[in-house]
Write a protein that holds these residues in place. Sequence first.
Motif, PDB file in Angstrom:
ATOM      1  N   SER A 177       4.269  10.546   7.150  1.00  0.00           N
ATOM      2  CA  SER A 177       3.681   9.058   7.003  1.00  0.00           C
ATOM      3  C   SER A 177       4.993   7.924   6.989  1.00  0.00           C
ATOM      4  O   SER A 177       4.463   6.738   7.218  1.00  0.00           O
ATOM      5  CB  SER A 177       3.225   9.085   5.546  1.00  0.00           C
ATOM      6  OG  SER A 177       2.233  10.134   5.421  1.00  0.00           O
ATOM      7  N   LEU A 292      -4.330   0.365  -2.317  1.00  0.00           N
ATOM      8  CA  LEU A 292      -4.604   1.563  -1.632  1.00  0.00           C
ATOM      9  C   LEU A 292      -5.882   2.175  -1.844  1.00  0.00           C
ATOM     10  O   LEU A 292      -6.916   2.492  -1.030  1.00  0.00           O
ATOM     11  CB  LEU A 292      -3.542   2.247  -1.546  1.00  0.00           C
ATOM     12  CG  LEU A 292      -2.131   1.969  -0.896  1.00  0.00           C
ATOM     13  CD1 LEU A 292      -1.145   2.737  -0.904  1.00  0.00           C
ATOM     14  CD2 LEU A 292      -2.457   1.503   0.608  1.00  0.00           C
ATOM     15  N   LEU A 301      -9.541   1.855   5.457  1.00  0.00           N
ATOM     16  CA  LEU A 301      -8.498   2.269   6.143  1.00  0.00           C
ATOM     17  C   LEU A 301      -9.093   3.511   7.095  1.00  0.00           C
ATOM     18  O   LEU A 301      -9.819   4.174   6.925  1.00  0.00           O
ATOM     19  CB  LEU A 301      -7.649   3.049   5.159  1.00  0.00           C
ATOM     20  CG  LEU A 301      -7.128   2.030   3.992  1.00  0.00           C
ATOM     21  CD1 LEU A 301      -5.902   2.794   3.097  1.00  0.00           C
ATOM     22  CD2 LEU A 301      -6.235   0.652   4.471  1.00  0.00           C
ATOM     23  N   HIS A 303      -7.578   6.507   9.890  1.00  0.00           N
ATOM     24  CA  HIS A 303      -6.520   7.471  10.094  1.00  0.00           C
ATOM     25  C   HIS A 303      -5.475   6.816  11.164  1.00  0.00           C
ATOM     26  O   HIS A 303      -6.442   6.589  12.290  1.00  0.00           O
ATOM     27  CB  HIS A 303      -7.138   8.887  10.530  1.00  0.00           C
ATOM     28  CG  HIS A 303      -5.949   9.859  10.509  1.00  0.00           C
ATOM     29  ND1 HIS A 303      -5.214  10.130  11.615  1.00  0.00           N
ATOM     30  CD2 HIS A 303      -5.657  10.781   9.746  1.00  0.00           C
ATOM     31  CE1 HIS A 303      -4.168  11.026  11.338  1.00  0.00           C
ATOM     32  NE2 HIS A 303      -4.507  11.417  10.330  1.00  0.00           N
ATOM     33  N   MET A 307       0.956   0.590   7.988  1.00  0.00           N
ATOM     34  CA  MET A 307       0.816  -0.193   6.669  1.00  0.00           C
ATOM     35  C   MET A 307       1.931  -0.670   6.124  1.00  0.00           C
ATOM     36  O   MET A 307       3.062   0.177   6.145  1.00  0.00           O
ATOM     37  CB  MET A 307      -0.061   0.696   5.798  1.00  0.00           C
ATOM     38  CG  MET A 307      -1.388   1.183   6.155  1.00  0.00           C
ATOM     39  SD  MET A 307      -2.296   2.190   4.737  1.00  0.00           S
ATOM     40  CE  MET A 307      -2.751   0.662   3.720  1.00  0.00           C
ATOM     41  N   TRP A 325      -0.847   5.713   7.859  1.00  0.00           N
ATOM     42  CA  TRP A 325      -1.793   6.294   6.891  1.00  0.00           C
ATOM     43  C   TRP A 325      -2.502   7.567   7.824  1.00  0.00           C
ATOM     44  O   TRP A 325      -2.966   7.407   8.665  1.00  0.00           O
ATOM     45  CB  TRP A 325      -3.006   5.229   6.551  1.00  0.00           C
ATOM     46  CG  TRP A 325      -3.822   5.787   5.358  1.00  0.00           C
ATOM     47  CD1 TRP A 325      -5.227   5.990   5.795  1.00  0.00           C
ATOM     48  CD2 TRP A 325      -3.544   5.831   4.256  1.00  0.00           C
ATOM     49  NE1 TRP A 325      -5.698   6.263   4.453  1.00  0.00           N
ATOM     50  CE2 TRP A 325      -4.743   5.888   3.287  1.00  0.00           C
ATOM     51  CE3 TRP A 325      -2.377   5.334   3.325  1.00  0.00           C
ATOM     52  CZ2 TRP A 325      -4.890   6.336   2.273  1.00  0.00           C
ATOM     53  CZ3 TRP A 325      -2.380   5.573   1.924  1.00  0.00           C
ATOM     54  CH2 TRP A 325      -3.612   6.118   1.485  1.00  0.00           C
TER      55      TRP A 325
END
Length: 327
Positions: A177, A292, A301, A303, A307, A325
Amino acid sequence: MIISKARITAIGSYVPEKKLTNDDLEKIVETNDEWIVQRTGIKERRIAHEEEFTSDISYKAVKNLMEKYNKSVDDVDMVIVCTMTPDFKTPSVASLVQAKLGIKNTGAIDLNAACAGFTYGLHMANGLVTSGLNKKVLVIGAETLSKISDYQDRTTCILFGDGGGAVLIEYDEELPSFLSSHLGSDGDRGKNLYCSDISSRMFEQELISSNKIVQNGREVYKWAVTTVPKGMKKVLENASTPLNEVDWFVPHSANLRMIESICKRSEFPLERTLYSLVNYGNTSAATIPLSLANAVTEKKLRHGDNMLLYGFGGGLSHAGLLIKWTI
């Protein structure tokens, strides 16, 4: 670009049931809804009940994470709670959460970077997991700011609320991430935002020893709107990523006017900025995870979204992260 082998795999949140609206505050201090909304964008905030503390909020945020994603935390090997409102000086909130969750084999620490706490916590967790020191880390941002707010000071009590959010970070070489980070602090400006405790002096300056939040809002505002855009630029440079490839900006939800100024100076569109202050107020280390979690609930949001998270506040400390994300 930083090397990462850590992935955010789940998120949860919790806010107390009790609401403190602007109309409610009008009965406590000399203010009104129009004045508060015009200056801050805040309409209401959540307030913990008398026997509800940061450890309770943290625990409930993790339980929400577990239920939403069908996750077990039995094998978590580190709990990091980011807060400036611990139940006690010791034991740590993290230790209390560990006990409530019944996790037998985990480290537990609190991290105090005030409003930048959650982004500092993510940075630390990424380092621990990527290095191989830990495999599964809970990072929690939680606060009970109502317990240290001065409800006779209309410049501060209109801002703060209670709540918490939690994320689970696991080892993953294939789909990490974390893309880049930038950290900083201007400790010489700490006198502009503090809550006194053992010492009543800072750099030879006498402080108000009230154990309540004291803030020079004008100075903090000036610092944030100049510091954060520069920090955002550093985060993107470290990832060799242009601003137009950022899908969402998630700043600390201190004040909507401050966020608007930061977006203007950084040339990032406000409509692609996530914040939680309208209904929750300024919840310090909890604002970013609450933003979030709300965005997940609202299905904003996707995939693979890039961010840019940026925490800033007491210290005066700041920390930014570019994450992908992947939940």
